[in-house]
Design a protein around this motif. Structure first.
Motif, PDB file in Angstrom:
ATOM      1  N   GLU A 244     -29.107  43.859 -20.991  1.00  0.00           N
ATOM      2  CA  GLU A 244     -29.118  44.058 -22.442  1.00  0.00           C
ATOM      3  C   GLU A 244     -27.749  44.426 -22.982  1.00  0.00           C
ATOM      4  OE1 GLU A 244     -30.750  47.973 -20.713  1.00  0.00           O
ATOM      5  OE2 GLU A 244     -30.481  45.887 -20.123  1.00  0.00           O
ATOM      6  N   PHE A 245     -26.782  44.640 -22.092  1.00  0.00           N
ATOM      7  CA  PHE A 245     -25.428  44.981 -22.499  1.00  0.00           C
ATOM      8  C   PHE A 245     -24.533  43.747 -22.396  1.00  0.00           C
ATOM      9  CE2 PHE A 245     -27.210  48.765 -20.336  1.00  0.00           C
ATOM     10  CZ  PHE A 245     -27.340  49.576 -21.453  1.00  0.00           C
ATOM     11  N   PRO A 246     -23.496  43.673 -23.213  1.00  0.00           N
ATOM     12  CA  PRO A 246     -22.532  42.571 -23.051  1.00  0.00           C
ATOM     13  C   PRO A 246     -21.883  42.619 -21.669  1.00  0.00           C
ATOM     14  CG  PRO A 246     -22.251  43.647 -25.185  1.00  0.00           C
ATOM     15  CD  PRO A 246     -23.210  44.499 -24.392  1.00  0.00           C
ATOM     16  N   ASP A 249     -16.763  44.712 -19.423  1.00  0.00           N
ATOM     17  CA  ASP A 249     -15.414  44.579 -19.962  1.00  0.00           C
ATOM     18  C   ASP A 249     -14.989  45.905 -20.569  1.00  0.00           C
ATOM     19  OD1 ASP A 249     -13.052  43.320 -20.545  1.00  0.00           O
ATOM     20  OD2 ASP A 249     -13.733  42.473 -22.446  1.00  0.00           O
ATOM     21  N   LEU A 250     -13.754  46.251 -20.328  1.00  0.00           N
ATOM     22  CA  LEU A 250     -13.129  47.415 -20.950  1.00  0.00           C
ATOM     23  C   LEU A 250     -11.890  46.889 -21.644  1.00  0.00           C
ATOM     24  CD1 LEU A 250     -13.053  50.519 -21.348  1.00  0.00           C
ATOM     25  CD2 LEU A 250     -11.643  50.637 -19.287  1.00  0.00           C
ATOM     26  N   ARG A 278     -20.124  51.001 -18.299  1.00  0.00           N
ATOM     27  CA  ARG A 278     -21.272  51.891 -18.100  1.00  0.00           C
ATOM     28  C   ARG A 278     -21.132  53.057 -19.082  1.00  0.00           C
ATOM     29  NH1 ARG A 278     -18.117  52.300 -13.547  1.00  0.00           N
ATOM     30  NH2 ARG A 278     -16.892  54.214 -13.341  1.00  0.00           N
ATOM     31  N   SER A 279     -22.163  53.858 -19.143  1.00  0.00           N
ATOM     32  CA  SER A 279     -22.165  54.981 -20.078  1.00  0.00           C
ATOM     33  C   SER A 279     -22.611  56.243 -19.348  1.00  0.00           C
ATOM     34  CB  SER A 279     -23.103  54.672 -21.244  1.00  0.00           C
ATOM     35  OG  SER A 279     -23.109  55.682 -22.206  1.00  0.00           O
ATOM     36  N   PRO A 280     -21.754  57.288 -19.356  1.00  0.00           N
ATOM     37  CA  PRO A 280     -20.387  57.314 -19.880  1.00  0.00           C
ATOM     38  C   PRO A 280     -19.392  56.786 -18.848  1.00  0.00           C
ATOM     39  CG  PRO A 280     -20.978  59.490 -19.092  1.00  0.00           C
ATOM     40  CD  PRO A 280     -22.207  58.626 -18.882  1.00  0.00           C
ATOM     41  N   ARG A 315     -20.930  53.509 -24.017  1.00  0.00           N
ATOM     42  CA  ARG A 315     -20.885  52.085 -24.325  1.00  0.00           C
ATOM     43  C   ARG A 315     -20.649  51.872 -25.816  1.00  0.00           C
ATOM     44  NH1 ARG A 315     -22.556  48.274 -20.608  1.00  0.00           N
ATOM     45  NH2 ARG A 315     -23.535  49.089 -18.710  1.00  0.00           N
ATOM     46  N   GLY A 316     -19.973  50.780 -26.140  1.00  0.00           N
ATOM     47  CA  GLY A 316     -19.685  50.466 -27.522  1.00  0.00           C
ATOM     48  C   GLY A 316     -18.230  50.692 -27.860  1.00  0.00           C
TER      49      GLY A 316
END
Length: 806
Positions: A244-246, A249-250, A278-280, A315-316
């Motif tokens: 569900e995440f893109p 990539d950072l 990933r988060s965090p 994330r985001g």
């Protein structure tokens, strides 16, 4: 068993015909009665039998009798597998997928991560291995159209060798489809299998549809694909790939910084970072500086040591600030970099470079003091030591022949507005209001309105109440705090209980209180300030609504407001209030280093608007640099100065977006609901080309011809792009809904495994497809029936002729 075609109404007609025949034969009997004496009883009976037989055959022929024959044929049930071959399936599959745990690295490219399509191949290989024993398995691929990849050979027993995934997809290239029309693929599969019994379908995709029929909802033209599948009683099992995440990539999306910076001043970079790892994520942001004349940092031997900031982001997209103090003049290059992460989809966007021109400016500062207090004795040398500050001092209590201190010595205060306009910052240090005329104060107010800075330092000699009484019209508007003009200082008052001074939440990130660009060191430096004991402060009624409080007192409950240091914007300029007179006691870590830096940072902040313009206090940006037509463009107007943000509060904000044809669309901006110093707006991209976003704002209560507080612009591109690359995440919810609404099961990266695939294969019904075909054979229209009718009729005529009845 014979059946008749005749209906109930036609049966009544047959009865009528039968009665008519009976009447006819009765008439014939009467006519031929005189001749019956010559015939024996057996001859008469034979004739009547022949006549009745002919009549019965005629009635039967009219009823159209027929016989039904049913042929039965058993076939294998059909299982369909639909594999997405659009470009999005070329994206790397998540490392958490159980299907890829034992997959060896590609010998031709060991660094290549397995794609979503690679995982789909393994899943199809496992499913067909189970289903080919009991089903007729058809494997299709789809992107913009449905295509048959292969019909899997049926294995009649377990000894037959099953196809491998490589054999099944032999010769099939990596996905190249530009669309993902999943709805069309499902509808076409139903249409192609109209005469077949579909026991179940398995859809293997990332779920991201970019065109065609809607999968989950119907249209005005007819029911949706899900409704068609439900009506056909075809369960769809969904196997989703991706997350569900893109994609992992950072990246650095944008760097917000002014084109110019002052030598020795704090230079802050606002970096937009997007984390899809990933988060965090705990990582670090590195800032490297070097001479722009050199191609790379390594060629500049005198470059400063890189600055590293430890950060933790969810994330985001996030905006991270990192600050440095440039000590070298000229055009400087700054590189902001993030460390490379494992399996990143793009490593090039981990680095961003910007060029900033570092200028050694001169700030002309006028210090007006009522009495030579101890703070005055420490403040003047601190400002004289700053190479950027051109200081002029005027001591009101000095003798007539007193030589005032400063780099530029003056003998009297400025009189006209032109005289005041030569200064960038003015400091009123516990001034005697009777020593300043109304005309001089009007010139000071005009200087601040045009972008200058003003610092008001309270003291115990005169205080501010007297200043407000004498010059109420100007001073009340200039000050960021409310002062009671009737509250005169008690010069003998000295608090027996000391109190401390602490930074407010907004003060922690303000440039004036930035003792070090290292946040940990900055907190450590200010922790020493917190240990100082203070015994006096100037009482105020409180800060103004649009003021920013930087320091407040702690540990003393005296019923007075806690404000010690506050600032606000006044038209185009800035005003700083200092309600303490014992800052000179700050001597950490040695000598007067941090004390000096506090005053010089305050001077630079107050003079920045006049030297560099308030354009340096705002930044206009978008969430990306390029968009496809129809996409939403997120526009951000970031206010870098908290005092300017407070000044703009409750003011309507707009951004004008214009195309190359110069037509403009106004986008309203709204304050960030989380309290960040950002205004946000959304623009729907319509035309292709380079678009220009621009924003400007005048000061509150300013006339129509006043100079704008800021006027900034930012460009972005609208161009045709592959829809497959717009959103790299998987639509797991859509795949689950497709399966649940059709009675199937769904799998994703959290649940997919070879055992789970075997379970789905076991859920597809194995009942054979029974085909029944009914054949109708009409008895009355056959040769036997015709021959029998002719034989009976001819026999009766022949006997009558033979026996002389004709």
């Amino acid at each position: 068993m014979l059946k008749f075609t005749a209906s109930e109404q036609f049966g009544l007609l047959l009865v009528g015909v039968g009665l008519a025949l009976l009447f006819f034969y009765g008439y014939v009997l009467r006519r031929e009665g005189r001749q019956d004496a010559r015939l024996s009883a057996s001859q008469i009976a034979l004739l009547w039998l022949l006549r009745i037989g002919v009549a019965v055959l005629a009635l039967v022929a009219l009823a159209k009798p027929f016989r039904e024959e049913v042929l039965t044929d058993e076939r294998l049930p059909v299982a369909l597998m639909l594999v997405d071959e659009s470009e999005s399936m070329r994206f790397p599959e998540t490392r958490d997928s159980a299907l890829l745990q034992d997959v060896p690295a590609d010998p031709q490219d060991p660094t290549r991560a397995p794609s979503r399509f690679d995982a789909a191949e393994l899943a199809v290989g496992r499913l067909q291995e189970k289903l080919s024993r009991t089903h007729r398995v058809l494997v299709y691929t789809f992107s913009d159209a449905l295509q048959l990849l292969r019909e899997v050979p049926h294995r009649r027993d377990d000894k037959a060798q099953a196809l491998t995934a490589k054999e099944l997809f032999a010769g099939h290239p990596q996905p190249t489809g530009s669309y993902s029309n999943m709805g069309d693929a499902l509808a076409d599969a139903l249409r192609e299998m109209t005469n077949e019994k579909i026991s179940g379908m398995v859809v293997l995709s990332d779920g991201r549809s970019t065109g065609g029929l809607p999968v989950l909802s119907g249209t005005k033209e007819g029911p949706g694909v899900v409704e068609q599948l439900t009506q056909a009683q075809v369960p769809v099992h969904a196997v989703a790939f991706g997350t569900e995440f893109p994609l992992r990539d950072l990246r650095i999306d944008d760097v917000i910084v002014g084109a110019e910076a002052s030598h020795g001043d704090v230079l802050t970079f606002h970096v937009k970072i997007t984390n899809q790892i990933r988060s965090p994520l705990a990582t670090q942001l590195t800032l490297t500086e070097w001479d722009a004349a050199q191609d790379a940092p390594e060629k500049d031997a005198d470059r400063p040591k890189p600055l590293v900031k430890q950060i933790s982001v969810n994330r985001g997209q996030h905006t991270i600030s990192i600050s440095t103090i440039p000590e070298t003049e000229g055009l400087r290059k700054f590189r902001l970099s993030l460390p490379e992460q494992e399996d990143e989809i793009n490593l090039e966007n981990n680095v961003a470079e910007v060029a900033v021109k570092v200028v050694k400016r001169t700030l002309r500062v006028l210090l007006i003091a009522g009495e030579p207090s101890r703070e005055y004795f420490y403040m003047v040398p601190a400002l004289l030591r700053d190479p950027i500050v051109d200081l002029s001092c005027y001591l009101q209590s000095g003798d007539v022949d007193y030589t005032h201190q400063g780099n530029s010595v003056i003998e009297r205060l400025p009189e006209t507005g032109k005289d005041w306009g030569r200064y960038d910052v003015a400091i009123l240090a516990d001034v005697d209001p009777n020593g300043i005329t109304t005309q001089q104060l009007a010139g000071l107010e005009n200087m601040v309105s045009n972008g200058g800075g003003l610092m008001v330092v309270a003291g115990r000699s005169h205080g501010l109440a007297k200043l407000v009484q004498v010059h109420a019209a100007k001073i009340r508007g200039l000050l960021p705090v409310e002062v009671d003009k009737n509250l005169h200082l008690d010069h003998d008052k000295y608090y027996e209980t000391p109190f401390g001074a602490r930074r407010t939440i907004k003060g922690r990130g303000h440039p004036i209180l930035l003792a070090s660009t290292d946040s940990n060191l900055n907190d450590h430096v200010w922790s020493t300030f917190d240990k100082l004991d203070f015994y006096w402060y100037h009482p105020v009624k409180g800060p103004k609504p649009k003021s920013i409080v930087l320091l407040e007192k702690s540990g003393l409950e005296d019923g007075q407001d806690d404000t010690l240091v506050a600032t606000h914007r006044y038209v185009d300029g800035a005003v700083l209030y200092m309600g303490m007179n014992s800052l000179w006691r700050w001597r950490y870590p040695y000598e007067s280093y941090d004390y000096d830096r506090l005053w010089t940072r305050a001077i630079r902040y107050l003079g920045e608007a006049k030297l560099m313009g308030t354009q340096q206090q705002v930044a206009l940006s978008t969430d990306r640099r390029s968009y496809s037509p129809g996409e939403d463009v997120q526009i951000f107007l970031r206010v870098l100065d908290p005092a300017l943000l407070a000044q703009l509060a409750d003011r309507p904000m707009f951004v004008g977006v214009s195309s190359e044809q110069k037509d403009q669309y106004m986008v309203p901006l709204e304050p960030d609901p989380r309290g960040e110093p950002v205004y946000r707006g959304t623009y729907r991209a319509r035309r292709l080309g380079t678009m220009m976003a621009s924003a400007s704002q005048t000061a509150p209560n300013a006339d129509s011809e006043a100079k704008p507080l800021f006027e900034v612009a930012h460009s972005f591109d609208v161009k045709m792009q592959s829809l497959e690359h717009v959103d790299t995440s998987a639509d797991l919810e859509g795949m689950r809904a497709l399966a649940s609404q059709t009675g199937g099961e769904s799998l994703d990266y959290n649940s997919v495994s070879y055992d789970a695939l075997d379970k789905i294969a076991g859920l597809i019904p194995t009942e054979p497809q029974v085909l029944r075909e009914t054949f109708v054979r009409e008895v009355w229209d056959g040769t036997v029936f015709l021959v029998l009718f002719l034989v009976l009729a001819a026999s009766e005529l022949s006997l009558r002729k033979w026996w002389g009845l004709l």
